[in-house]
Design an enzyme around this catalytic site. Structure first.
Site, PDB file in Angstrom:
ATOM      1  N   GLU A 329       0.844  -1.188   0.000  1.00 58.62           N
ATOM      2  CA  GLU A 329       0.000   0.000   0.000  1.00 58.62           C
ATOM      3  C   GLU A 329       0.878   1.235   0.000  1.00 58.62           C
ATOM      4  O   GLU A 329       1.909   1.270   0.687  1.00 58.62           O
ATOM      5  CB  GLU A 329      -0.925   0.068   1.226  1.00 58.62           C
ATOM      6  N   ASN A 330       0.447   2.262  -0.728  1.00 58.13           N
ATOM      7  CA  ASN A 330       1.129   3.548  -0.740  1.00 58.13           C
ATOM      8  C   ASN A 330       0.249   4.504  -1.524  1.00 58.13           C
ATOM      9  O   ASN A 330      -0.079   4.228  -2.682  1.00 58.13           O
ATOM     10  CB  ASN A 330       2.508   3.424  -1.404  1.00 58.13           C
TER      11      ASN A 330
END
Length: 415
Positions: A329-330
């Site tokens: 995730e980012n």
């Protein structure tokens, strides 16, 4: 793997509760009980965020905080995957909803398994590698009524669920994440008291975290017994830790926060990982034990944005654990899509820098594929590469920043 290699994973992530809801979960019960309160707190909670007025109507509406049937991804996944394929993704992370698979203890829903097989087949048919998350915070009500992960004896329920899913899907998937953000769950639910079960006990939080490490390690062994070729990890939430001065208290603050956020869990589990999954959203600057971020640029939720700092985190954790890293995730909440291209550009530069420094990177999965339900914030935050029109039959629209991301993916592939 390398950013410019054919095996590098480019794509995005979702959590399927956030796209489709599920009534037989502890989170659904919690949101029903807390929607009015959350709506009444919006103005105060986000008063210092520059974009607070942009989302006020939804933020003040209790219905915003009810997941319902999500964005109808479950009904429209094939068309959704068409859009992801058009963006040249070759990987997609999703989650299994435990309450749908095991609605009662030891009672498994074969229809849900059939759905998952069709769903995964569609991911593959669109040229993407499926990355499966077994637990993304939501749990069956029956499990939490037994005490959830607060009790060591309850770990077996998750392990049995995991064994069932992995046995059924062993021919369909290769990459498995046991837990998503154990530390966010334990902090928000057991220290800050913001999420279910809304406790404020460091001792209970410690026990829950310890039980999650034990369950991860056993599920790793279970996975390897079912299929040795499974690649198993977690989606671990971390940050960059920056000292604002040389005070002893600041050194202690950094050491404490690195330990409780990273080392406590990872030191106990990294030997039962084939790679390290990382969720990264921010850097934290410390003065003593207090975070004092510059907030020169913030997203719609008020989070400080310094995406280039992910490089330091990648180097630090790779040097300590020597595991290939998959960024699971980012991203950022960015309703008008004014900062997402910049965020992606900075992040991709940071990945190049980290790789040059010797970090072994497996892939980059942006959060998020589609606008959806953002837990206790509801539907107003817009993390999606693809916009969803909640007022117009949940119509999808690929944002300009997603087109930029697609262009960069092709560039890295040399096409």
């Amino acid at each position: 793997m390398a950013l410019r290699g054919k095996e590098f994973l480019w794509g995005a992530s979702i959590a399927n509760y956030q796209t489709d809801g599920a009534e037989n979960t502890q989170w659904y019960e919690w949101e029903l009980a807390n929607a009015d309160r959350l709506a009444s707190e919006y103005d105060t909670a986000f008063k210092n965020v520059p974009t607070v007025d942009d989302f006020r109507v939804a933020g003040n509406d209790p219905q915003n905080y009810i997941s319902g049937m999500g964005i109808r991804h479950r009904e429209r996944y094939d068309a959704d995957f068409d859009k992801l394929q058009a963006l040249h993704f070759n990987a997609f992370r999703f989650s299994v909803e435990w309450a749908r698979v095991e609605p009662e203890p030891g009672v498994y829903n074969e229809q849900e398994v059939a759905f998952l097989k069709d769903y995964i087949a569609a991911i593959k048919a669109h040229g993407m590698t499926p990355v499966l998350t077994l637990w993304h915070w939501t749990m069956p009500v029956w499990f939490t009524e037994k005490g959830g992960f607060e009790k060591r004896e309850n770990e077996r329920y998750f392990e049995e669920f995991a064994a069932y899913v992995l046995q059924k899907l062993q021919d369909d998937i290769d990459i498995v994440l046991t837990f998503n953000e154990w530390n966010v769950y334990t902090f928000a639910g057991y220290i800050a008291g913001e999420w279910a079960p809304m406790q404020t006990s460091f001792l209970t939080a410690f026990k829950v975290a310890l039980h999650l490490t034990e369950a991860h390690n056993r599920v790793y062994d279970i996975a390897k017994m079912i299929k040795p070729a499974f690649k198993v990890s977690v989606a671990h939430n971390t940050a960059d830790f920056i000292a604002l001065n040389r005070k002893v208290t600041t050194k202690l603050g950094l050491a404490w926060n690195r330990w409780q956020r990273d080392n406590f869990f990872l030191d106990r589990t990294y030997q039962k990982m084939d790679f390290l999954g990382l969720n990264w959203y921010n850097a934290d600057s410390y003065d003593g034990f207090t975070v004092k971020n510059p907030n020169e640029k913030v997203n719609d939720m008020g989070w400080d944005m310094r995406p280039i700092r992910i490089e330091k985190t990648l180097v630090r954790l790779y040097n300590r654990y020597q595991l290939p890293i998959l960024i699971t995730e980012n991203g950022l909440a960015d309703g008008d899509d004014s900062d997402r291209e910049w965020w992606l550009s900075e992040t991709l530069q940071a990945l190049e820098n980290a790789e040059s420094a010797g970090v072994d990177l497996m892939g980059y999965l942006h959060w998020l594929a589609f606008d959806n339900f953002e837990w206790d914030k509801g539907y107003w935050p817009r993390f999606g590469l693809i916009a969803v029109d909640y007022e117009n039959d949940y119509a999808r629209d690929i944002r300009p920043s997603a087109q930029y991301y697609a262009t960069r993916i092709l560039e890295y592939r040399g096409k």
